[in-house]
Enzyme design. Structure first.
Site, PDB file in Angstrom:
ATOM      1  N   ALA A   8     150.977  34.095  18.215  1.00  0.00           N
ATOM      2  CA  ALA A   8     150.305  34.938  19.814  1.00  0.00           C
ATOM      3  C   ALA A   8     150.659  35.445  20.421  1.00  0.00           C
ATOM      4  O   ALA A   8     150.532  36.165  21.726  1.00  0.00           O
ATOM      5  CB  ALA A   8     149.194  33.466  19.696  1.00  0.00           C
ATOM      6  N   ARG A  13     160.462  41.580  23.822  1.00  0.00           N
ATOM      7  CA  ARG A  13     161.601  41.984  23.764  1.00  0.00           C
ATOM      8  C   ARG A  13     162.059  43.020  22.754  1.00  0.00           C
ATOM      9  O   ARG A  13     162.272  44.610  22.198  1.00  0.00           O
ATOM     10  CB  ARG A  13     163.320  41.333  23.284  1.00  0.00           C
ATOM     11  CG  ARG A  13     163.400  40.444  24.483  1.00  0.00           C
ATOM     12  CD  ARG A  13     164.593  39.539  24.239  1.00  0.00           C
ATOM     13  NE  ARG A  13     163.984  38.673  23.764  1.00  0.00           N
ATOM     14  CZ  ARG A  13     165.215  38.050  22.911  1.00  0.00           C
ATOM     15  NH1 ARG A  13     166.275  38.903  22.626  1.00  0.00           N
ATOM     16  NH2 ARG A  13     164.646  37.014  22.099  1.00  0.00           N
ATOM     17  N   GLY A  99     154.386  33.249  12.845  1.00  0.00           N
ATOM     18  CA  GLY A  99     154.404  35.074  12.087  1.00  0.00           C
ATOM     19  C   GLY A  99     155.666  36.106  12.265  1.00  0.00           C
ATOM     20  O   GLY A  99     155.344  37.109  11.453  1.00  0.00           O
ATOM     21  N   ASN A 163     165.780  23.324  15.304  1.00  0.00           N
ATOM     22  CA  ASN A 163     164.450  23.639  15.141  1.00  0.00           C
ATOM     23  C   ASN A 163     164.198  25.195  14.774  1.00  0.00           C
ATOM     24  O   ASN A 163     164.597  25.607  15.770  1.00  0.00           O
ATOM     25  CB  ASN A 163     163.893  22.837  16.142  1.00  0.00           C
ATOM     26  CG  ASN A 163     162.143  23.214  15.520  1.00  0.00           C
ATOM     27  OD1 ASN A 163     161.938  23.657  14.625  1.00  0.00           O
ATOM     28  ND2 ASN A 163     161.383  24.091  16.730  1.00  0.00           N
ATOM     29  N   ARG A 327     152.832  66.301  -5.823  1.00  0.00           N
ATOM     30  CA  ARG A 327     151.449  65.321  -4.620  1.00  0.00           C
ATOM     31  C   ARG A 327     150.914  65.275  -5.492  1.00  0.00           C
ATOM     32  O   ARG A 327     150.410  64.477  -6.640  1.00  0.00           O
ATOM     33  CB  ARG A 327     151.673  66.582  -3.927  1.00  0.00           C
ATOM     34  CG  ARG A 327     152.403  67.210  -2.550  1.00  0.00           C
ATOM     35  CD  ARG A 327     151.962  68.649  -2.267  1.00  0.00           C
ATOM     36  NE  ARG A 327     150.826  68.118  -1.266  1.00  0.00           N
ATOM     37  CZ  ARG A 327     150.166  68.987  -1.069  1.00  0.00           C
ATOM     38  NH1 ARG A 327     150.204  69.952  -1.179  1.00  0.00           N
ATOM     39  NH2 ARG A 327     148.743  68.814  -0.629  1.00  0.00           N
ATOM     40  N   ASN A 380     144.582  78.495  -4.671  1.00  0.00           N
ATOM     41  CA  ASN A 380     143.676  77.115  -5.118  1.00  0.00           C
ATOM     42  C   ASN A 380     142.693  77.301  -3.967  1.00  0.00           C
ATOM     43  O   ASN A 380     141.586  76.434  -3.368  1.00  0.00           O
ATOM     44  CB  ASN A 380     143.791  76.448  -5.005  1.00  0.00           C
ATOM     45  CG  ASN A 380     144.535  75.582  -4.488  1.00  0.00           C
ATOM     46  OD1 ASN A 380     145.531  76.270  -3.265  1.00  0.00           O
ATOM     47  ND2 ASN A 380     144.949  74.050  -4.130  1.00  0.00           N
ATOM     48  N   TYR A 381     142.446  78.012  -2.845  1.00  0.00           N
ATOM     49  CA  TYR A 381     142.383  77.901  -1.663  1.00  0.00           C
ATOM     50  C   TYR A 381     141.518  79.165  -1.201  1.00  0.00           C
ATOM     51  O   TYR A 381     142.257  79.630  -0.724  1.00  0.00           O
ATOM     52  CB  TYR A 381     143.071  76.477  -0.532  1.00  0.00           C
ATOM     53  CG  TYR A 381     142.045  75.983   0.493  1.00  0.00           C
ATOM     54  CD1 TYR A 381     140.908  75.335   0.879  1.00  0.00           C
ATOM     55  CD2 TYR A 381     143.310  76.676   2.053  1.00  0.00           C
ATOM     56  CE1 TYR A 381     140.772  75.319   1.455  1.00  0.00           C
ATOM     57  CE2 TYR A 381     142.010  76.179   3.282  1.00  0.00           C
ATOM     58  CZ  TYR A 381     141.360  75.437   2.964  1.00  0.00           C
ATOM     59  OH  TYR A 381     140.680  74.806   3.857  1.00  0.00           O
ATOM     60  N   SER A 399     156.993  85.989 -13.358  1.00  0.00           N
ATOM     61  CA  SER A 399     157.676  86.099 -12.358  1.00  0.00           C
ATOM     62  C   SER A 399     156.599  86.584 -10.749  1.00  0.00           C
ATOM     63  O   SER A 399     156.393  87.452 -11.214  1.00  0.00           O
ATOM     64  CB  SER A 399     158.916  86.754 -11.396  1.00  0.00           C
ATOM     65  OG  SER A 399     160.113  85.900 -12.165  1.00  0.00           O
ATOM     66  N   ARG A 434     149.474  95.833 -11.642  1.00  0.00           N
ATOM     67  CA  ARG A 434     150.709  95.949 -11.025  1.00  0.00           C
ATOM     68  C   ARG A 434     150.546  97.735 -10.304  1.00  0.00           C
ATOM     69  O   ARG A 434     150.355  98.654 -11.357  1.00  0.00           O
ATOM     70  CB  ARG A 434     151.906  95.843 -12.045  1.00  0.00           C
ATOM     71  CG  ARG A 434     153.353  96.723 -11.313  1.00  0.00           C
ATOM     72  CD  ARG A 434     154.128  96.218 -12.610  1.00  0.00           C
ATOM     73  NE  ARG A 434     154.350  94.835 -13.018  1.00  0.00           N
ATOM     74  CZ  ARG A 434     155.125  94.864 -14.275  1.00  0.00           C
ATOM     75  NH1 ARG A 434     155.468  95.564 -14.925  1.00  0.00           N
ATOM     76  NH2 ARG A 434     155.418  93.287 -14.554  1.00  0.00           N
TER      77      ARG A 434
END
Ligand code: UD1
Ligand code: CA
Length: 450
Positions: A8, A13, A99, A163, A327, A380-381, A399, A434
């Site tokens: 609690a 600090r 804690g 202690n 990812r 993809n989007y 390429s 092309r």
């Protein structure tokens, strides 16, 4: 037993708006560390006393097994424990943890429990500089009382045994001792430490136990202490990895924020960060400066320096990086090569396929033995939704190719360099888009007029 975690306090600090026990060590909150230690003792009940920072603490902490008790205002450690009393099983002893003391080991708490028997035991350490701590006043094995720094005489201040705050007490008696606490002391607080003298007055034996290492009892009151404990913890993890046979280029320069499981002959170079659950198979090597989060890497794979791999499965004998980004929801089969400045997201890539330079493979299924040329991008989007790209086995992509999803490249197809693929490419054929190349004979560069 019952476990009560005192959490609690304010933590002034830390200079932070986050409650102290929610600061993180090795990727988990301080409180989560203490809860894990508490659970390792298989207690009947776990009570957390919270207060400063309000509902943030319960809100950020997982566990159906926790009984939350709010202490408001915070009138001292004895007052805090008194708030928890109604939640405790009076037939079981109570272990008090803090804690903000995150690194205590189970073995130490077992030692404390054994020292307590039916009575009281306090975890103590000897410090070269005991300033600020409660001092342990003894008569031989018996602890007589604990005196706080601000209430201690010069003679008591010279005592170096302090202690740690962690103790075990018989609960039914504790209730009576707490009821008798006063706050007639330097800080006008209800000191839990005063129950020691009350126990002694009742003829209950009070013993002291010591941790295997003093750092197990260190608390966090400042960012400097948090950083120091982080290093201690990381060094302990590194030593465990070394003991298990993992090669670490430098045990001071590895950070494990979760669980890292390694097979045989794993080698990890400097400055790698492992988050969540990471599994490295036999003979995997991780180059310098990699970040891996929730990743499974199979045997023989080499991850070169500066890779970022998140939520992925990497097959055996792959070569990843340097400078690769993998990812979430990516699965690489065996012998896959992902080279520099290649980003892969939510894609499966089949065995033996390669994307060695400067590419983006997203939302794709890539077959076996596919060559993805430099500068290849899966589009993809479309600005609204994501679409999938399917590239079948043995495809060769020249390429600087764009694959505008949804699109499929048939088995064995070749895409000419520079192609913008907007319709499916049939299997086995060369597909290219092309502009025809022309050369203009006799053309001259414009020249500056004099
Ligand atoms: C306490 C001990 C001291 C010991 C030291 C070890 C007392 C009176 N003193 O001192 O003997 O050497 O710990 O670090 O017990 N807390 C609450 N509610 C409160 C006050 C504190 O939950 O009203 C919690 C804090 O969040 C913290 C723990 O209790 O987790 C200890 O509080 P702290 O203020 O750090 O105790 P100290 O005065 O340092
Ligand atoms: Ca403290």
């Amino acid at each position: 037993m019952n476990v009560v975690i005192l959490a609690a306090g304010q933590g002034k600090r830390m200079h932070s708006s986050l409650p102290k026990v929610l600061h993180r060590l090795a990727g988990r909150t301080l409180l989560a560390h203490v809860l894990a230690t508490a659970r390792s003792m298989a207690p009947q009940r776990i009570v957390v006393v919270y207060g400063h920072g309000g509902e943030q603490v319960p809100g950020a902490t997982a566990g159906d097994d926790i009984r939350w008790v709010r202490q408001e205002p915070q009138l001292g450690t004895g007052h805090a424990l008194a708030q928890a009393l109604p939640q405790l099983d009076r037939s079981q002893p109570t272990l008090v943890l803090y804690g903000d003391v995150p690194l205590t080991r189970r073995a130490t708490l077992e030692k404390l429990r054994d020292a307590a028997g039916e009575g009281v035991a306090v975890l103590t350490v000897e410090l070269d500089d005991p300033t600020g701590y409660g001092r342990i006043v003894r008569s031989g094995e018996q602890v007589l009382r604990i005196v706080e720094q601000n209430d201690a005489s010069a003679e008591e201040r010279a005592i170096r045994e302090v202690n740690t705050g962690l103790m075990i007490l018989p609960t039914a008696r504790l209730e009576r001792w707490l009821a008798r606490l006063g706050n007639d002391n330097a800080q006008r607080e209800y000191y839990l430490t005063d129950v020691i003298a009350a126990a002694v007055a009742d003829g209950v034996p009070v013993r002291a136990a010591q941790p295997a290492a003093a750092w197990e009892t260190l608390g966090v009151n400042s960012k400097a202490q948090l950083a120091a404990l982080e290093r201690i913890h990381q060094r302990t993890v590194a030593d465990e990895l070394l003991a298990a046979g993992v090669t670490l280029a430098d045990p001071q320069r590895i950070d494990v924020r979760g669980a890292l499981v390694c097979g045989r002959d794993v080698a990890i170079d400097v400055n790698c960060v492992f988050e969540g659950r990471v599994t490295l198979g036999d003979a995997v090597s991780i180059g310098a400066n990699c970040v891996l989060r929730d990743v499974r890497v199979s045997a023989g794979t080499r991850v070169e320096p500066f890779c970022h791999i998140d939520d992925a499965e990497i097959g055996a004998n792959c070569r990843i990086g340097p400078y690769a980004r993998i990812r979430p929801a990516t699965r690489l089969a065996e012998d896959v090569h992902i080279g520099n400045f290649v980003e892969v997201k939510a894609s499966e890539i089949g065995a033996g396929s390669k994307a060695n330079h400067l590419a983006y493979v997203g939302d794709s299924s890539v077959g076996r033995n596919v060559n993805v040329g430099a500068g290849t991008i899966t589009c993809n989007y479309d600005g609204a939704s994501k679409h999938r790209t399917v590239i079948e086995d043995d495809v060769f992509i020249g390429s600087d190719t764009q694959l505008v999803a949804p699109v499929r490249v048939g088995r064995g197809a070749t895409l000419g360099a520079g192609t913008t693929l907007v319709r499916d490419a049939p299997e086995g054929q060369l597909t290219l888009s092309r502009a025809k190349q022309t050369s203009v004979p006799g053309w001259k560069r414009p020249e500056k007029k004099k």
